[in-house]
Motif scaffolding. Structure first.
Motif, mmCIF file in Angstrom:
data_model
loop_
_atom_site.group_PDB
_atom_site.id
_atom_site.type_symbol
_atom_site.label_atom_id
_atom_site.label_comp_id
_atom_site.label_asym_id
_atom_site.label_seq_id
_atom_site.Cartn_x
_atom_site.Cartn_y
_atom_site.Cartn_z
ATOM 1 N N UNK A 2 22.994 56.943 48.223
ATOM 2 C CA UNK A 2 21.582 57.921 48.642
ATOM 3 C C UNK A 2 21.019 58.506 48.094
ATOM 4 N N UNK A 3 19.529 58.668 47.833
ATOM 5 C CA UNK A 3 19.130 59.358 46.730
ATOM 6 C C UNK A 3 19.290 61.173 47.633
ATOM 7 N N UNK A 4 19.515 61.657 48.466
ATOM 8 C CA UNK A 4 19.198 62.795 48.993
ATOM 9 C C UNK A 4 20.510 63.594 48.626
ATOM 10 N N UNK A 5 20.344 64.770 48.235
ATOM 11 C CA UNK A 5 21.307 65.670 47.554
ATOM 12 C C UNK A 5 22.298 65.340 48.721
ATOM 13 N N UNK A 6 23.498 66.382 47.834
ATOM 14 C CA UNK A 6 25.032 66.481 48.257
ATOM 15 C C UNK A 6 25.098 67.666 49.550
#
Length: 388
Positions: A2-6
């Motif tokens: 995923x390219x979403x921040x953690x």
């Protein structure tokens, strides 16, 4: 990957669609959703009246900015004022924005009457008022503020239930006391009516303002339109969000005439807040929640739910420590860490969410059916009987 921040620890599941109290996953499984977007979907998933309102408005006009009169917003503000203590309303996009605007309204009021040094806000330590910089420092939680310095000044804190500490923290610089009427993230802890009455008396005596944060507990979730109504007091400022949008991003600050006098043109704004789409949904939500018998049904069902949960507490005293909350804002405090319990509920197709103090938050839609509550009770009982 995923390219979403953690910044979220997301569970490895996605949902294809929802209907009422249920969610349907992309792998074909059906879940009873008693999270409802953390008390946001006040009328459940894909409510036909809300779908109709969004569809109708989306074909006419989405956004024009607050540089012009928005009839849907004028209508929603008048309805909220007529139903509540408020004389005026400012619309926002979220609970955090609404809470931060509430802080601004309080400070601006004292500035406008020539007392600019009266600008500090007294809050409960480890409460939750949102995730903006100001609101995390209003919450006063190390977990939320760590790594986000420098500190945003202007907030003082007292421990929940420590009345001596609370009174000591009020100074000549205190502008307002801001508390959640029912603490959500903090463990579903309700401030008793006698305490709310005392807060009002102290605010009147010290000539400071009372802000009641009803972002999570407001708009019918307690069984009343606002959770503070049983105390018979009137706050000065109330930020709301979550339930008023029924799933659409919508927040608002309600205020009385006195404090609203400080909010003159140019003092506060929001590009998206109060746009025609959000206002149409807000009006559609009120159409349902203000219907005769709706809130009395919330009270009736919540009484039943609390009663059944307390029966489980007596049956499984080594698992369930306490049943907390008001209305359909319910907390199940466990003796041990609740993470495993929440996962087991999910394994049995019931979705819930954690809160502080080993509490599981149970947040069904306000139009939940009794048979759906019975399904939840059955699952919770099954998990209790096998939980170690």
């Amino acid at each position: 990957m995923s390219a979403l921040a953690k910044n979220y620890n997301r569970r490895p599941i996605s949902f294809k669609y929802g209907k009422g109290s249920f969610l349907y996953s992309t792998n074909g499984k059906k879940y009873l959703d008693f999270v409802q977007g953390i008390a946001v979907n006040s009328l459940g998933h894909a409510n036909p009246n809300l779908v109709k309102a969004v569809s109708k408005q989306s074909r006419k006009l989405w956004h024009v900015s607050n540089a012009f009169i928005i009839p849907e917003g004028e209508k929603l503000a008048k309805r909220l004022a007529k139903k509540t203590f408020a004389d005026f309303v400012i619309f926002q996009n979220s609970g955090a924005e609404a809470t931060e605007a509430a802080i601004k309204v309080a400070r601006r009021y004292f500035y406008s009457i020539g007392q600019p040094s009266k600008n500090r806000i007294l809050c409960i330590k480890n409460s939750f008022h949102g995730r903006t910089l100001a609101t995390i420092y209003a919450s006063g939680s190390k977990k939320m503020t760590e790594g986000f310095g420098p500190k945003v000044d202007g907030f003082d804190h007292f421990e929940f239930g420590n009345h001596k500490d609370f009174k000591k923290k009020i100074t000549k610089k205190t502008a307002a006391i801001m508390v959640e009427t029912v603490m959500g993230e903090g463990g579903i802890k309700a401030i008793p009516n006698w305490c709310l009455k005392e807060l009002r008396k102290i605010c009147d005596k010290k000539k400071i303002l009372l802000i009641l944060d009803e972002v999570q507990c407001g708009i019918g979730r307690s069984g009343n339109f606002f959770a503070f109504e049983n105390s018979k007091i009137k706050p000065d400022i109330v930020p709301i969000a979550k339930g008023i949008g029924g799933g659409f991003p919508l927040g608002a600050v309600l205020m009385n005439k006195k404090v609203a006098s400080g909010m003159t043109a140019g003092t506060h704004g929001s590009t998206f807040g109060g746009n025609p789409l959000a206002m149409s949904v807000g009006n559609a939500v009120l159409d349902q929640i203000l219907k005769e018998g709706f809130l009395s049904n919330v009270k009736k069902l919540s009484k039943y739910f609390h009663s059944e949960l307390n029966k489980l507490r007596k049956e499984f005293p080594k698992v369930i420590k306490e049943v907390r909350g008001v209305g359909l804002l319910i907390g199940l405090q466990l003796h041990n860490d609740q993470t495993k319990f929440v996962q087991k509920l999910m394994d049995n197709k019931l979705l819930t969410i954690r809160a502080a103090e080993n509490v599981i938050r149970i947040l069904p839609p306000l139009n939940v059916k009794k048979e759906e509550i019975n399904i939840a009770i059955k699952i919770i009982k099954k998990v209790c009987s096998t939980y170690k």
